[in-house]
Design an enzyme around this catalytic site. Structure first.
Site, PDB file in Angstrom:
ATOM      1  N   ILE A   1       0.977  -1.201  -0.157  1.00 46.70           N
ATOM      2  CA  ILE A   1       0.015  -0.019   0.064  1.00 46.70           C
ATOM      3  C   ILE A   1       0.813   1.298   0.021  1.00 46.70           C
ATOM      4  CG2 ILE A   1      -1.580   1.406   1.292  1.00 46.70           C
ATOM      5  CD1 ILE A   1      -2.646  -1.470   2.363  1.00 46.70           C
TER       6      ILE A   1
ATOM      7  N   SER B   1      11.761  -4.935   5.810  1.00 44.57           N
ATOM      8  CA  SER B   1      11.858  -6.303   6.166  1.00 44.57           C
ATOM      9  C   SER B   1      10.578  -7.266   5.413  1.00 44.57           C
ATOM     10  CB  SER B   1      11.404  -6.380   7.719  1.00 44.57           C
ATOM     11  OG  SER B   1      10.187  -5.472   7.697  1.00 44.57           O
TER      12      SER B   1
ATOM     13  N   TYR C   1      -2.486  -9.464  16.260  1.00 43.90           N
ATOM     14  CA  TYR C   1      -2.564  -8.472  15.146  1.00 43.90           C
ATOM     15  C   TYR C   1      -3.538  -7.469  15.378  1.00 43.90           C
ATOM     16  CZ  TYR C   1      -3.077  -6.160  10.481  1.00 43.90           C
ATOM     17  OH  TYR C   1      -3.470  -5.251   9.724  1.00 43.90           O
TER      18      TYR C   1
ATOM     19  N   ILE D   1      -9.012 -23.040  -2.666  1.00 43.60           N
ATOM     20  CA  ILE D   1      -9.858 -22.282  -1.867  1.00 43.60           C
ATOM     21  C   ILE D   1     -10.027 -22.782  -0.441  1.00 43.60           C
ATOM     22  CG2 ILE D   1     -12.323 -21.513  -1.943  1.00 43.60           C
ATOM     23  CD1 ILE D   1     -12.163 -21.472  -4.994  1.00 43.60           C
TER      24      ILE D   1
HETATM   25  N1  LIG Z   1      -3.120  -5.087   2.807  1.00 45.06           N
HETATM   26  C1  LIG Z   1      -4.252  -4.905   3.478  1.00 45.06           C
HETATM   27  O1  LIG Z   1      -5.477  -5.414   2.994  1.00 45.06           O
HETATM   28  C2  LIG Z   1      -4.416  -4.218   4.664  1.00 45.06           C
HETATM   29  C3  LIG Z   1      -5.688  -4.248   5.358  1.00 45.06           C
HETATM   30  C4  LIG Z   1      -5.668  -3.445   6.721  1.00 45.06           C
HETATM   31  C5  LIG Z   1      -4.692  -2.781   7.125  1.00 45.06           C
HETATM   32  N2  LIG Z   1      -3.437  -2.825   6.511  1.00 45.06           N
HETATM   33  C6  LIG Z   1      -2.490  -2.111   7.042  1.00 45.06           C
HETATM   34  O2  LIG Z   1      -1.753  -1.202   6.192  1.00 45.06           O
HETATM   35  C7  LIG Z   1      -0.464  -1.071   6.454  1.00 45.06           C
HETATM   36  C8  LIG Z   1       0.219  -1.375   5.138  1.00 45.06           C
HETATM   37  O3  LIG Z   1       0.091  -2.702   4.535  1.00 45.06           O
HETATM   38  P1  LIG Z   1       0.556  -3.587   3.319  1.00 45.06           P
HETATM   39  O4  LIG Z   1      -0.589  -4.601   3.002  1.00 45.06           O
HETATM   40  O5  LIG Z   1       1.046  -2.616   2.274  1.00 45.06           O
HETATM   41  O6  LIG Z   1       1.747  -4.498   3.927  1.00 45.06           O
HETATM   42  P2  LIG Z   1       3.293  -4.865   3.542  1.00 45.06           P
HETATM   43  O7  LIG Z   1       4.051  -5.554   4.495  1.00 45.06           O
HETATM   44  O8  LIG Z   1       3.531  -4.519   2.026  1.00 45.06           O
HETATM   45  O9  LIG Z   1       3.850  -3.017   4.057  1.00 45.06           O
HETATM   46  C9  LIG Z   1       4.437  -2.861   5.429  1.00 45.06           C
HETATM   47  C10 LIG Z   1       5.655  -2.339   5.377  1.00 45.06           C
HETATM   48  O10 LIG Z   1       6.312  -1.988   6.521  1.00 45.06           O
HETATM   49  C11 LIG Z   1       7.560  -2.156   6.435  1.00 45.06           C
HETATM   50  N3  LIG Z   1       7.904  -2.427   7.877  1.00 45.06           N
HETATM   51  C12 LIG Z   1       7.700  -3.432   8.792  1.00 45.06           C
HETATM   52  N4  LIG Z   1       8.201  -3.350   9.899  1.00 45.06           N
HETATM   53  C13 LIG Z   1       8.888  -2.226  10.003  1.00 45.06           C
HETATM   54  C14 LIG Z   1       9.670  -1.435  10.808  1.00 45.06           C
HETATM   55  N5  LIG Z   1       9.828  -2.030  12.119  1.00 45.06           N
HETATM   56  N6  LIG Z   1      10.169  -0.324  10.551  1.00 45.06           N
HETATM   57  C15 LIG Z   1      10.158   0.318   9.424  1.00 45.06           C
HETATM   58  N7  LIG Z   1       9.166  -0.469   8.232  1.00 45.06           N
HETATM   59  C16 LIG Z   1       8.821  -1.618   8.795  1.00 45.06           C
HETATM   60  C17 LIG Z   1       7.740  -3.246   5.898  1.00 45.06           C
HETATM   61  O11 LIG Z   1       9.084  -3.668   5.172  1.00 45.06           O
HETATM   62  C18 LIG Z   1       6.646  -3.190   4.649  1.00 45.06           C
HETATM   63  O12 LIG Z   1       7.318  -2.425   3.535  1.00 45.06           O
HETATM   64  C19 LIG Z   1      -0.172  -1.940   7.499  1.00 45.06           C
HETATM   65  O13 LIG Z   1      -0.053  -1.110   8.655  1.00 45.06           O
HETATM   66  C20 LIG Z   1      -1.240  -2.917   7.507  1.00 45.06           C
HETATM   67  O14 LIG Z   1      -1.325  -3.498   8.677  1.00 45.06           O
HETATM   68  C21 LIG Z   1      -3.488  -3.526   5.345  1.00 45.06           C
END
Ligand SMILES: NC(=O)c1ccc[n+]([C@@H]2O[C@H](COP(=O)([O-])OP(=O)(O)OC[C@H]3O[C@@H](n4cnc5c(N)ncnc54)[C@H](O)[C@@H]3O)[C@@H](O)[C@H]2O)c1
Length: 312
Positions: free
Chosen positions: A15, A36, A144, A204
């Protein structure tokens, strides 16, 4: 949003990279990501210069340097898997709770105007009530979900004590290009598209009748931009499509788009999986002026095209 100095934590992730791409042409955008889970490859198509600092949000010095002069912080960095959080709860507490507290404190110290916090539909837990409305009591059913709920409360607390504008966005099931399909916990659309792109069958879980609220990542970045600029300080806002689609229907649509039948195998249902989840997006419409524009068919088509270009 234009000419704004923005920091995106987790900006090299799925995202985050779309958000950086969306805001990058018209704003001064910086990224803090420990890579990470994310990757610099995700930022290759971003217009303009993006300053990327590879560091953890748990590194106070890096965090305060990254915050300097920033007006808006999108806090997306997190560990993101529900089942992984059950296996490693401490790691989720550290990154998602302590990390978020650190981000909020650093934002206050740097006089950042607003933090937009990426929370999750997971905070609604296993409640069978649909659609999910922001006023429902959170009922987290995994470390989580708990970590996101605490993050939300921390936003509320710091906003009231320190006057920081905090906006909580509860994201439902985002999908689109660059979502990682390789982890055992990958999202269903990422896994299906990657399998279809390599002419493999899909698995699935259960009968496939379980439904989710799938939102194309391009619509999500629009909502995030609005959450950064509209007068919504202190609000918690669901961001989803507002419709529920079954996993079977996703498979059917993908088969139609690909123009070939897809081999489908039904596995065991996943323990703890919610049966149905759908966002009430009345507040997003009223407060942000948000409406999703990408149909599931169009979004799946674009996503599949991307996975096809990723094949070796
Ligand atoms: N993808 C979804 O459908 C969804 C749904 C609900 C909430 N979210 C939230 O949106 C956000 C982005 O999600 P995403 O799907 O892009 O996941 P993603 O894992 O692709 O992105 C998370 C990013 O955070 C970085 N990261 C992790 N730990 C870190 C740390 N300690 N310091 C610095 N960077 C760190 C990772 O390297 C990664 O680039 C998250 O907070 C997630 O919980 C996503």
């Amino acid at each position: 949003m234009q000419g704004t100095r923005v920091l995106v934590t987790g900006g090299a992730g799925f995202i985050g990279s779309h958000l950086v791409e969306h805001l990058g042409a018209r704003n001064d955008v910086a990224v803090l990501d420990d890579l990470s889970a994310g990757s610099l490859r995700n930022l290759e198509t971003v217009p303009g210069d993006v300053h990327v600092k590879r560091a953890s949000i748990l590194n106070r010095k890096a965090l305060s340097t990254a915050m300097e002069g920033r007006e808006i912080v999108y806090h997306l960095a997190a560990r993101t898997s529900v089942p992984d959080s059950v296996a490693h709860p401490e790691a989720y507490w550290r990154t998602n709770v302590q990390g978020t507290l650190g981000v909020l404190k650093a934002a206050v110290d740097a006089k950042v105007r607003r933090v937009v916090f990426a929370s999750s539909a997971a905070v609604y837990g296993n409640s069978e009530m649909n659609p999910k409305v922001e006023t429902m009591r959170p009922a987290p059913a995994s470390p989580y979900a708990t970590s996101k709920m605490v993050g939300e409360f921390a936003c509320e607390e710091i906003a009231s004590l320190k006057g920081l504008e905090a906006v909580v966005v509860r994201i439902f099931n985002a999908y689109g290009p660059r979502q990682d399909p390789t982890s055992p916990y990958a999202s269903v659309i990422a896994k299906f598209c990657a399998s279809v792109a390599s002419n493999e069958g899909i698995e699935i879980y259960g009968d496939g009748g379980q439904t989710r609220d799938f939102l194309y990542v391009g619509d999500l970045t629009t909502a995030l931009e609005l959450a950064g600029e509209r007068p919504v300080a202190g609000q918690i806002i669901n961001v989803g499509s507002g419709s529920a689609t079954s996993v079977n229907e996703v498979a059917r649509l993908l088969s139609e788009i690909a123009g070939v039948p897809i081999r489908t195998k039904h596995g065991e249902p996943r323990p703890g999986d919610v049966r149905d989840s759908r966002a009430d997006i009345t507040r997003a419409a009223a407060k942000l002026g948000f409406a999703p524009h990408t149909s599931l068919r169009d979004g799946l088509g674009r996503t599949l095209v991307w996975y096809r270009t990723q094949r070796p």
